[in-house]
Write an enzyme that holds these catalytic residues in place. Structure first.
Site, PDB file in Angstrom:
ATOM      1  N   ASP A  67       9.140  -4.080   1.390  1.00  0.00           N
ATOM      2  CA  ASP A  67       8.056  -3.714   0.482  1.00  0.00           C
ATOM      3  C   ASP A  67       8.570  -3.440  -0.926  1.00  0.00           C
ATOM      4  OD1 ASP A  67       9.368  -1.414   1.318  1.00  0.00           O
ATOM      5  OD2 ASP A  67       7.667  -0.594   2.384  1.00  0.00           O
ATOM      6  N   ASN A 129       3.065   9.573   8.740  1.00  0.00           N
ATOM      7  CA  ASN A 129       1.756   9.167   9.293  1.00  0.00           C
ATOM      8  C   ASN A 129       1.871   7.925  10.172  1.00  0.00           C
ATOM      9  OD1 ASN A 129       2.135   7.118   7.464  1.00  0.00           O
ATOM     10  ND2 ASN A 129       0.337   7.550   6.200  1.00  0.00           N
ATOM     11  N   HIS A 131       3.386   5.060   9.380  1.00  0.00           N
ATOM     12  CA  HIS A 131       3.448   3.744   8.724  1.00  0.00           C
ATOM     13  C   HIS A 131       4.813   3.092   8.909  1.00  0.00           C
ATOM     14  CE1 HIS A 131       4.645   5.684   4.591  1.00  0.00           C
ATOM     15  NE2 HIS A 131       5.721   5.164   5.126  1.00  0.00           N
ATOM     16  N   GLU A 136      -0.133   1.187   6.196  1.00  0.00           N
ATOM     17  CA  GLU A 136      -0.679   2.516   6.425  1.00  0.00           C
ATOM     18  C   GLU A 136      -1.612   2.503   7.642  1.00  0.00           C
ATOM     19  OE1 GLU A 136       0.645   4.886   4.989  1.00  0.00           O
ATOM     20  OE2 GLU A 136       0.432   4.953   2.819  1.00  0.00           O
TER      21      GLU A 136
HETATM   22  C1  F6R Z   1      10.539   1.749   2.902  1.00  0.00           C
HETATM   23  C2  F6R Z   1       9.471   1.732   3.884  1.00  0.00           C
HETATM   24  C3  F6R Z   1       8.825   2.972   4.397  1.00  0.00           C
HETATM   25  C4  F6R Z   1       9.840   4.058   4.780  1.00  0.00           C
HETATM   26  C5  F6R Z   1       9.119   5.302   5.274  1.00  0.00           C
HETATM   27  C6  F6R Z   1      10.092   6.433   5.555  1.00  0.00           C
HETATM   28  O1  F6R Z   1      10.943   0.440   2.572  1.00  0.00           O
HETATM   29  O2  F6R Z   1       9.080   0.674   4.246  1.00  0.00           O
HETATM   30  O3  F6R Z   1       8.041   2.640   5.523  1.00  0.00           O
HETATM   31  O4  F6R Z   1      10.682   3.568   5.771  1.00  0.00           O
HETATM   32  O5  F6R Z   1       8.188   5.735   4.305  1.00  0.00           O
HETATM   33  O6  F6R Z   1      10.677   6.847   4.364  1.00  0.00           O
HETATM   34  P1  F6R Z   1      11.911   7.868   4.367  1.00  0.00           P
HETATM   35  O7  F6R Z   1      13.053   7.148   5.004  1.00  0.00           O
HETATM   36  O8  F6R Z   1      12.169   8.158   2.912  1.00  0.00           O
HETATM   37  O9  F6R Z   1      11.483   9.065   5.146  1.00  0.00           O
END
Ligand code: F6R
Length: 240
Positions: A67, A129, A131, A136
């Site tokens: 992403d 959440n 994702h 989401e």
């Molecule tokens: C990042 C991504 C997100 C993160 C998720 C957890 O490329 O795709 O899904 O993996 O938000 O983020 P952290 O590791 O910062 O807790």
């Protein structure tokens, strides 16, 4: 889904980095799917260290990131910047072989991945959440790479990386859930008690309210948790 609960994030980084290093040794033109955020940082450090020690050649590797933010005013918070500064600048991957979804290319991103041979290993973190990528809650399990609006919870969680919450972008481009499920192997890492409910839901639901629960239909997924992230799972599920 295979679940592995380990004592420390360092142990997880060690095992996951070994998988990437072994893949690249066996398949020098492998296609790897990468994530940003705080979770994979130790894994990238371990990959860099092992790559240096063992002279691992990334020159024919292609990478596809999950992403990227849209309308981001702070380049130092872009996922391109994150990947350069946490991994790409320290290995001999060719920058032209590192791909990110964008407003311009997102309609072709799934085809680009296919043309490259498909993702051999996709690395994932998980949002509090549930994702994965920026898929989401509510995102269809059939989704391809698309533009998405971030939920309040995600904006709030990501604010820790920005000077002010008002600077956190509210939209992003993300691989879809179907894009992720087309990977040959998927490794998800979850660290900390903030992820415990999402991990519980991942194993106990199959529902768009928890995007990560889509992974249960894939036949080659390993979820690595530390003890806090696994703390809501039943004891019988948890093996060291
Ligand atoms: C990042 C991504 C997100 C993160 C998720 C957890 O490329 O795709 O899904 O993996 O938000 O983020 P952290 O590791 O910062 O807790």
């Amino acid at each position: 889904m295979e679940l592995k609960v380990l004592k420390s994030s360092k142990d997880i980084a060690d095992l996951v980095s070994n998988e990437f290093i072994n893949l690249i040794k066996e398949k020098p033109n492998a296609v790897i799917g990468l994530a940003t955020g705080s979770t994979p940082i130790e894994t990238y450090e371990a990959i860099i260290n092992k790559a240096k020690k063992e002279m691992i050649d990334f020159s024919s590797i292609q990478s596809f990131n999950l992403d990227e933010y849209l309308n981001n005013q702070d380049f130092s918070q872009s996922y391109r910047y994150f990947m350069d500064s946490h991994l790409f600048d320290y290995i001999n991957i060719k920058k032209e072989n590192t791909h990110f979804p964008s407003e311009e290319n997102y309609k072709n991103y799934d085809d680009e991945i296919k043309k490259a041979g498909g993702i051999d290993i996709q690395l994932l973190g998980i949002g509090a959440n549930g994702h994965i990528g920026f898929n989401e809650p509510g995102t269809s399990f059939d989704s391809k790479t698309h533009i998405t609006q971030l939920k309040e919870k995600t904006i709030h969680d990501n604010a820790r990386f920005f000077k002010d919450i008002s600077l956190v972008p509210t939209s992003a481009v993300s691989m879809g859930i179907n894009t992720i499920l087309n990977s040959k192997r998927i490794i998800l890492i979850a660290l900390g008690k903030n992820k415990a409910q999402a991990i519980y839901d991942t194993f106990n639901k199959y529902d768009v309210s928890c995007p990560a629960s889509s992974l249960s239909k894939h036949n080659n997924v390993t979820i690595y948790c530390d003890e806090e992230a696994a703390s809501l799972l039943k004891k019988e599920l948890v093996h060291e």
